[in-house]
Every structure is written in C-alpha cells, then in structure tokens.
Design an enzyme around this catalytic site. Structure first.
Site, mmCIF file in Angstrom:
data_model
loop_
_atom_site.group_PDB
_atom_site.id
_atom_site.type_symbol
_atom_site.label_atom_id
_atom_site.label_comp_id
_atom_site.label_asym_id
_atom_site.label_seq_id
_atom_site.Cartn_x
_atom_site.Cartn_y
_atom_site.Cartn_z
ATOM 1 N N ASN A 9 0.863 -1.181 0.000
ATOM 2 C CA ASN A 9 0.000 0.000 0.000
ATOM 3 C C ASN A 9 0.900 1.230 0.000
ATOM 4 O O ASN A 9 1.462 1.595 1.030
ATOM 5 C CB ASN A 9 -0.905 -0.027 1.241
ATOM 6 C CG ASN A 9 -1.780 1.206 1.328
ATOM 7 O OD1 ASN A 9 -1.846 2.003 0.388
ATOM 8 N ND2 ASN A 9 -2.459 1.369 2.460
ATOM 9 N N TRP A 10 1.020 1.840 -1.163
ATOM 10 C CA TRP A 10 1.955 2.970 -1.295
ATOM 11 C C TRP A 10 1.419 4.240 -0.634
ATOM 12 O O TRP A 10 2.156 5.227 -0.499
ATOM 13 C CB TRP A 10 2.247 3.237 -2.781
ATOM 14 C CG TRP A 10 3.044 2.175 -3.474
ATOM 15 C CD1 TRP A 10 3.448 0.965 -2.951
ATOM 16 C CD2 TRP A 10 3.544 2.208 -4.811
ATOM 17 N NE1 TRP A 10 4.156 0.254 -3.879
ATOM 18 C CE2 TRP A 10 4.229 0.993 -5.032
ATOM 19 C CE3 TRP A 10 3.482 3.141 -5.849
ATOM 20 C CZ2 TRP A 10 4.847 0.695 -6.262
ATOM 21 C CZ3 TRP A 10 4.089 2.845 -7.064
ATOM 22 C CH2 TRP A 10 4.770 1.640 -7.263
ATOM 23 N N LYS A 11 0.137 4.259 -0.310
ATOM 24 C CA LYS A 11 -0.483 5.456 0.291
ATOM 25 C C LYS A 11 -0.182 6.687 -0.595
ATOM 26 O O LYS A 11 -0.175 6.554 -1.812
ATOM 27 C CB LYS A 11 -0.018 5.637 1.732
ATOM 28 C CG LYS A 11 -0.212 4.344 2.539
ATOM 29 C CD LYS A 11 -0.048 4.517 4.009
ATOM 30 C CE LYS A 11 -0.243 3.158 4.691
ATOM 31 N NZ LYS A 11 -0.312 3.258 6.158
ATOM 32 N N HIS A 96 -9.810 1.402 4.539
ATOM 33 C CA HIS A 96 -8.545 1.597 5.265
ATOM 34 C C HIS A 96 -8.770 2.591 6.412
ATOM 35 O O HIS A 96 -9.518 3.564 6.266
ATOM 36 C CB HIS A 96 -7.461 2.109 4.320
ATOM 37 C CG HIS A 96 -6.102 2.048 4.939
ATOM 38 N ND1 HIS A 96 -5.670 2.983 5.842
ATOM 39 C CD2 HIS A 96 -5.108 1.137 4.826
ATOM 40 C CE1 HIS A 96 -4.448 2.664 6.252
ATOM 41 N NE2 HIS A 96 -4.081 1.540 5.652
ATOM 42 N N GLU A 98 -7.083 4.945 7.507
ATOM 43 C CA GLU A 98 -6.778 6.354 7.216
ATOM 44 C C GLU A 98 -7.950 7.025 6.486
ATOM 45 O O GLU A 98 -8.176 8.222 6.650
ATOM 46 C CB GLU A 98 -5.468 6.447 6.421
ATOM 47 C CG GLU A 98 -4.274 6.180 7.336
ATOM 48 C CD GLU A 98 -3.093 5.504 6.663
ATOM 49 O OE1 GLU A 98 -2.993 5.519 5.430
ATOM 50 O OE2 GLU A 98 -2.259 4.941 7.411
ATOM 51 N N GLU A 166 -6.257 -4.922 10.058
ATOM 52 C CA GLU A 166 -5.194 -3.963 10.351
ATOM 53 C C GLU A 166 -5.532 -3.196 11.624
ATOM 54 O O GLU A 166 -6.280 -2.197 11.564
ATOM 55 C CB GLU A 166 -5.045 -2.964 9.197
ATOM 56 C CG GLU A 166 -4.684 -3.592 7.871
ATOM 57 C CD GLU A 166 -4.072 -2.563 6.935
ATOM 58 O OE1 GLU A 166 -2.890 -2.710 6.616
ATOM 59 O OE2 GLU A 166 -4.761 -1.607 6.561
ATOM 60 N N GLY A 172 2.008 1.765 11.000
ATOM 61 C CA GLY A 172 3.073 2.771 11.004
ATOM 62 C C GLY A 172 3.719 3.023 12.355
ATOM 63 O O GLY A 172 4.433 4.009 12.529
ATOM 64 N N SER A 208 2.639 -2.569 10.401
ATOM 65 C CA SER A 208 4.055 -2.708 10.782
ATOM 66 C C SER A 208 4.691 -4.041 10.391
ATOM 67 O O SER A 208 5.552 -4.555 11.097
ATOM 68 C CB SER A 208 4.235 -2.458 12.290
ATOM 69 O OG SER A 208 3.943 -1.108 12.585
ATOM 70 N N GLY A 229 2.570 -1.343 4.334
ATOM 71 C CA GLY A 229 2.671 0.085 4.041
ATOM 72 C C GLY A 229 4.116 0.501 3.849
ATOM 73 O O GLY A 229 4.717 0.283 2.792
ATOM 74 N N GLY A 230 4.711 1.061 4.886
ATOM 75 C CA GLY A 230 6.072 1.612 4.816
ATOM 76 C C GLY A 230 7.097 0.700 4.168
ATOM 77 O O GLY A 230 7.883 1.145 3.318
HETATM 78 P P1 PGA Z 1 2.405 -0.031 7.702
HETATM 79 O O1 PGA Z 1 0.967 0.280 7.016
HETATM 80 O O2 PGA Z 1 2.886 -1.335 7.133
HETATM 81 O O3 PGA Z 1 3.256 1.133 7.354
HETATM 82 O O4 PGA Z 1 2.144 -0.163 9.167
HETATM 83 C C1 PGA Z 1 0.061 -0.739 6.708
HETATM 84 C C2 PGA Z 1 -1.175 -0.175 6.086
HETATM 85 O O5 PGA Z 1 -1.593 0.922 6.464
HETATM 86 O O6 PGA Z 1 -1.784 -0.799 5.193
#
Ligand code: PGA
Length: 246
Positions: A9-11, A96, A98, A166, A172, A208, A229-230
C-alpha cells in the site's frame, strides 16, 4: 497467480512520477510465482505503474473508488470502478483506517463502495481494525463484527473479496499484535464471513509488517498474506517480505 498475498500500500507516496516509475521498475525484478503480489499507487501514478508492470504477474490496485456510481457522472473528484477497470486496475482497497479516520468514511459509504466495485468485477480488499482504546478495552471482535456488516447485501462474491485485518494502533507504529492474537482474530473474521454466506475468503494481516517479522506471520495457516505500508516503498524490505511468504 497462486499462494498467499503480499500487497504494497503505497499510500500518498512517492512524490513524483519519476520516483513511482522507479519504484514500480524495482518490482519487475521480483521473480516469485508462489505469491500473489500487488501494489496500490496513488491515482496519479497508476498508469505509470501499469506500464512498468504490464509484463509481470503483479497486480496494480487503487486506494479508493467512487461510492455513488460504478460508471460516470457529475461527481467531482471521484474515480469510478468502471474507470479503474478500464485502466487495467484489478483490485481496490476499501475501508482503510486512514480513510475512516481522516475522511469520516462510515459503514454505509463503505458498503456503497464495495457494491460499486462488485458491479464491475473489481477485487475488494476490505480493511478493518480496532483502535488502541478498543484493543485495551478488549472490544476488538465486537468492533470488527460491526465493520464487517458493511459487506452484508453489498453483492460482493466471496471470490472477489479479501479482508485485511489492520489494527489501527499497529499501522506505522512498529507495534504488532502477537501471532496468537492475530490468529484468533482471523479465525473470528472467517467465522463471521461464513455466517454471512461468504466462505473461503482470504484474510490478510496489516500493520508494521517488515522484513524481520514477516517470517513469523508467513508460517501461520491463519494468515493468508499481508498488506504492507512503509516496508513496501523499499525494494529490499518488500522483496524480503515476499520471500518470506513464497
Ligand atoms: P504499515 O501500514 O505497514 O506502514 O504499518 C500498513 C497499512 O496501512 O496498510
């Protein structure tokens, strides 16, 4: 593609088309056919990623979709499910945390997004998860059950549905639940889905995940893959996570 899922997930990353192209190009070097690999660039980078990845089995997905129609219309700022499919997009993230937090996306809106995606055959990766307060209050399963009600009547077949668990507090932060906790939650999610008539749905973990902890999660029969994500923004860590799930 067969096997477990590893989806990046590049966000809202990276900053430029050139960087998105370079990131997608690094994925070309991944030569693993036992993992279903995907990435979700931002809308403005989808075409670039598609072009880079067109000769690979890697799926390009979107991070959002219009809730109001699957086709076209006077909906400024929206992108429809039809438009995504026309671009070659195969799947979409819905729910998601966010989006739920920063855009106040509610169950009804999410249900509509799932339903518009279902109309055109997009695969939906439906994200759910509890906050830290809810985790501490031990209400995780109740919260997830409520979030899963958005799938009721949305018309999504189980073949086109993936659920990503999640925990909001794990995204994050470098924190993760224990594998035992994740397994218990995934078992509960699968029971909930089966009771809704959605059987054999894959359940991913997200929050994470990195090259150090991926192995542990990969070994579990209850974890059908991960949403990353990251660690999906650097080829070394993303490739190591894919390797762990291969
Ligand atoms: P993260 O994000 O791996 O940076 O914790 C995961 C996500 O939000 O899908």
């Amino acid at each position: 593609m067969s096997g477990k899922y590893v989806i990046g997930n590049w966000k809202m990353n990276p900053a430029t088309i050139a960087e998105a192209q370079a990131l997608a190009a690094t994925l070309q070097s991944i030569n693993v056919d036992t993992v279903k690999i995907g990435c979700t660039p931002s809308f403005v980078h989808i075409a670039t990623a598609q072009e880079q990845l067109k000769d690979t089995p890697i799926w390009v997905g979107a991070q959002d979709v219009c809730a109001l129609t699957d086709k076209v219309g006077a909906f400024t700022g929206d992108v429809s499910a039809w438009q995504l499919v026309d671009m070659g997009v195969r799947f979409v993230l819905i729910g998601h945390s966010e989006r739920r937090t920063y855009h106040q996306e509610c169950h009804k809106l999410l249900a509509n997004k799932v339903s518009q995606s279902a109309k055109v055959g997009l695969v939906v990766v439906f994200c759910i998860g509890e906050t830290q307060e809810e985790y501490q209050a031990k209400t995780t399963l109740m919260v997830l059950d409520e979030q899963l009600t958005a799938l009721q009547g949305a018309g999504i077949p189980s073949s086109h549905l993936v659920v990503a668990y999640e925990p909001v507090w794990a995204i994050g932060t470098g924190l993760t639940p224990t594998l035992a906790e994740v397994e218990m939650v995934h078992r509960h999610i699968k029971q909930n889905l089966t009771a809704q008539g959605l059987s054999d749905v894959c359940v991913l973990y997200g929050g994470s995940i990195n090259n150090n902890n991926a192995h542990e999660f990969a070994q579990s029969a209850w974890v059908d893959g991960v949403l990353v994500g990251g660690a999906s923004l650097k080829i070394d860590s993303f490739a190591a996570i894919i390797e762990a799930f291969a």
